[in-house]
Each structure stands twice: as structure tokens, then as C-alpha cells.
Design an enzyme around this catalytic site. Sequence first.
Site, PDB file in Angstrom:
ATOM      1  N   SER A  31     -78.005 -14.743  -4.024  1.00  0.00           N
ATOM      2  CA  SER A  31     -77.772 -16.204  -4.708  1.00  0.00           C
ATOM      3  C   SER A  31     -78.073 -17.272  -3.629  1.00  0.00           C
ATOM      4  CB  SER A  31     -76.350 -16.128  -5.077  1.00  0.00           C
ATOM      5  OG  SER A  31     -75.484 -16.106  -3.954  1.00  0.00           O
ATOM      6  N   ASN A  32     -78.107 -16.915  -2.312  1.00  0.00           N
ATOM      7  CA  ASN A  32     -78.622 -17.939  -1.335  1.00  0.00           C
ATOM      8  C   ASN A  32     -79.986 -18.179  -1.302  1.00  0.00           C
ATOM      9  OD1 ASN A  32     -76.292 -19.142   0.379  1.00  0.00           O
ATOM     10  ND2 ASN A  32     -75.744 -16.984   0.027  1.00  0.00           N
TER      11      ASN A  32
ATOM     12  N   MET B 154     -77.726  -7.364   5.534  1.00  0.00           N
ATOM     13  CA  MET B 154     -76.718  -6.673   6.091  1.00  0.00           C
ATOM     14  C   MET B 154     -77.118  -5.813   7.300  1.00  0.00           C
ATOM     15  SD  MET B 154     -74.491  -7.786   4.241  1.00  0.00           S
ATOM     16  CE  MET B 154     -73.064  -6.838   4.383  1.00  0.00           C
ATOM     17  N   ARG B 155     -78.160  -5.750   7.833  1.00  0.00           N
ATOM     18  CA  ARG B 155     -78.545  -4.996   8.998  1.00  0.00           C
ATOM     19  C   ARG B 155     -78.445  -5.734  10.120  1.00  0.00           C
ATOM     20  NH1 ARG B 155     -80.797   0.041   8.435  1.00  0.00           N
ATOM     21  NH2 ARG B 155     -80.542  -0.062   6.155  1.00  0.00           N
ATOM     22  N   LEU B 156     -77.964  -5.180  11.139  1.00  0.00           N
ATOM     23  CA  LEU B 156     -78.201  -5.882  12.287  1.00  0.00           C
ATOM     24  C   LEU B 156     -79.575  -5.657  13.048  1.00  0.00           C
ATOM     25  CD1 LEU B 156     -75.044  -4.373  14.552  1.00  0.00           C
ATOM     26  CD2 LEU B 156     -75.301  -6.457  13.557  1.00  0.00           C
TER      27      LEU B 156
ATOM     28  N   ASN C 277     -78.404 -17.956  10.056  1.00  0.00           N
ATOM     29  CA  ASN C 277     -77.731 -17.205   9.385  1.00  0.00           C
ATOM     30  C   ASN C 277     -76.621 -17.862   8.458  1.00  0.00           C
ATOM     31  OD1 ASN C 277     -76.452 -14.626   7.965  1.00  0.00           O
ATOM     32  ND2 ASN C 277     -75.022 -14.703   9.592  1.00  0.00           N
TER      33      ASN C 277
ATOM     34  N   HIS D  56     -72.862 -17.573   6.921  1.00  0.00           N
ATOM     35  CA  HIS D  56     -71.435 -16.975   7.073  1.00  0.00           C
ATOM     36  C   HIS D  56     -70.251 -17.315   6.258  1.00  0.00           C
ATOM     37  CE1 HIS D  56     -69.102 -13.703   8.957  1.00  0.00           C
ATOM     38  NE2 HIS D  56     -67.997 -14.658   9.079  1.00  0.00           N
TER      39      HIS D  56
HETATM   40  C1  GRF Z   1     -73.001 -14.533   1.421  1.00  0.00           C
HETATM   41  O1  GRF Z   1     -71.732 -14.587   1.095  1.00  0.00           O
HETATM   42  C2  GRF Z   1     -73.338 -14.673   2.968  1.00  0.00           C
HETATM   43  O2  GRF Z   1     -72.368 -15.801   3.339  1.00  0.00           O
HETATM   44  C3  GRF Z   1     -73.006 -13.506   3.426  1.00  0.00           C
HETATM   45  O3  GRF Z   1     -73.535 -12.474   2.563  1.00  0.00           O
HETATM   46  C4  GRF Z   1     -73.329 -13.169   1.375  1.00  0.00           C
HETATM   47  C5  GRF Z   1     -74.598 -13.079   0.524  1.00  0.00           C
HETATM   48  O4  GRF Z   1     -74.752 -13.314  -0.880  1.00  0.00           O
HETATM   49  N1  GRF Z   1     -73.705 -13.228   4.682  1.00  0.00           N
HETATM   50  P1  GRF Z   1     -76.178 -13.621  -1.638  1.00  0.00           P
HETATM   51  O5  GRF Z   1     -76.954 -12.223  -1.555  1.00  0.00           O
HETATM   52  O6  GRF Z   1     -76.894 -14.672  -0.957  1.00  0.00           O
HETATM   53  O7  GRF Z   1     -75.628 -13.725  -3.076  1.00  0.00           O
END
Ligand code: GRF
Length: 190
Positions: free
Chosen positions: A13-14, A90-92, A107, A109
Site C-alpha cells: 500500500s505504501n 521484511m528482509r534485513l 524506510n 516505520h
Molecule cells: C507498513 O506499516 C510499514 O510501516 C511497515 O510495513 C508495512 C507495509 O505495508 N514497514 P504495505 O506493504 O506498504 O501495505
Amino acid sequence: MINIAVFCSGNGSNLQAILDAARDGLIPCRVKLMVCDNPGAYAIKRAEDSGIPRLIVNRKDFPSREAMEERIASEVDEKNIKLICLAGYMRLLSGRFVERYAGRIINVHPALLPAFKGKSAIRDAFESGVNISGVTVHFVTEAVDSGPVILQEAVVIEKSDTIETLTEKIHKVEHRLYPQAIKLFCQNKT
Ligand code: GRF
């Protein structure tokens, strides 16, 4: 106009908010690459629908994390990417990768860092009983969720909020704040 890449693992979604802002001319950049480490992610469909180049990498297909990052870096360099935006990736990233693009990875958060670092920030804030949490956009350094802050915005947790309504409020702020932070980077104002 600078070229940017967005790295995702899930819903995206971002990514969508960034694509929309770029399309509408609200941020002076082109989304030239989407990198995804999860072949089942909905983010891939969003990138396809927008027609942006995609690099889907599966850790299983590489002998090491370094080899996978090398593949990503070659694409980033080939596309002349000036800014990497992690959006639910989700990967470091290794210290080596972060060093290679020092000051050029950001990033989003879902909490007011340095409070509630980690993967379950929304739930952790909700369960802790605080009445303010929020969103942070920050530079990425090797230490997780610790780099210099670019923008933060608070979100009030009301008594009537549930984890679902809080999540929704936080995402809404992210979708506005992340493009704003990208704009600041593009304008050399971070
Ligand atoms: C968001 O809440 C962001 O802050 C976190 O992971 C989520 C990702 O959501 N790091 P999306 O995949 O952008 O919908």
C-alpha cells in the site's frame, strides 16, 4: 527528476501511495524499479498495473544473502537509482549493502522511533497502553530502525480504538508522510 526504487514484501500500500504521488506530479521522481522478495506479494500486482519494472527475488534461488543483494544492486545501478525506499520490505539488508548506498536508503516505520522498534510496532504500541504512537520515515543504517529521522507524525490512540482501527489510522498517515519525505529527499532538504 531522480530515479527511485521501492522495495516491498507484502501488500504494497505504501508502494501504491508513492506510485500515485509520482503519477500526480506531487513528488519530483520516477519510480524506475520495484524489488520484491516474496513471489506471492500483492505489491507485484500493483507494480504490474503501473507498468514499472520489477525484480522478484527469492532467497532460495541464491547461495547466500550477499549473492541475492548483488543481483539487486546490479539492477539498482543499471537503472541509475538515486534513492531506495523500503516499504514493508521484511528482509534485513547487510552492512555491505547499506554502506554501498549510504544516505540513499529510507524506510517507513509504523511507530514514533525510537519507541517500538521491530516488526510488530503497531501491536506493541497498542498493547503497551500508550495513548500516542505514530509514523516515522528515517534513513536506513545497519542497526535496525535506528537511522536519522526525516519526518515523524503522531497518531492519537483513543480509548475506542481497536488494533484494526489503529492500524488503519497509521497506514493513512504513512501514505501521506512517505511521499512527503521522498519529496524532501528529491529537493535536497533532508
Ligand atoms: C507498513 O506499516 C510499514 O510501516 C511497515 O510495513 C508495512 C507495509 O505495508 N514497514 P504495505 O506493504 O506498504 O501495505
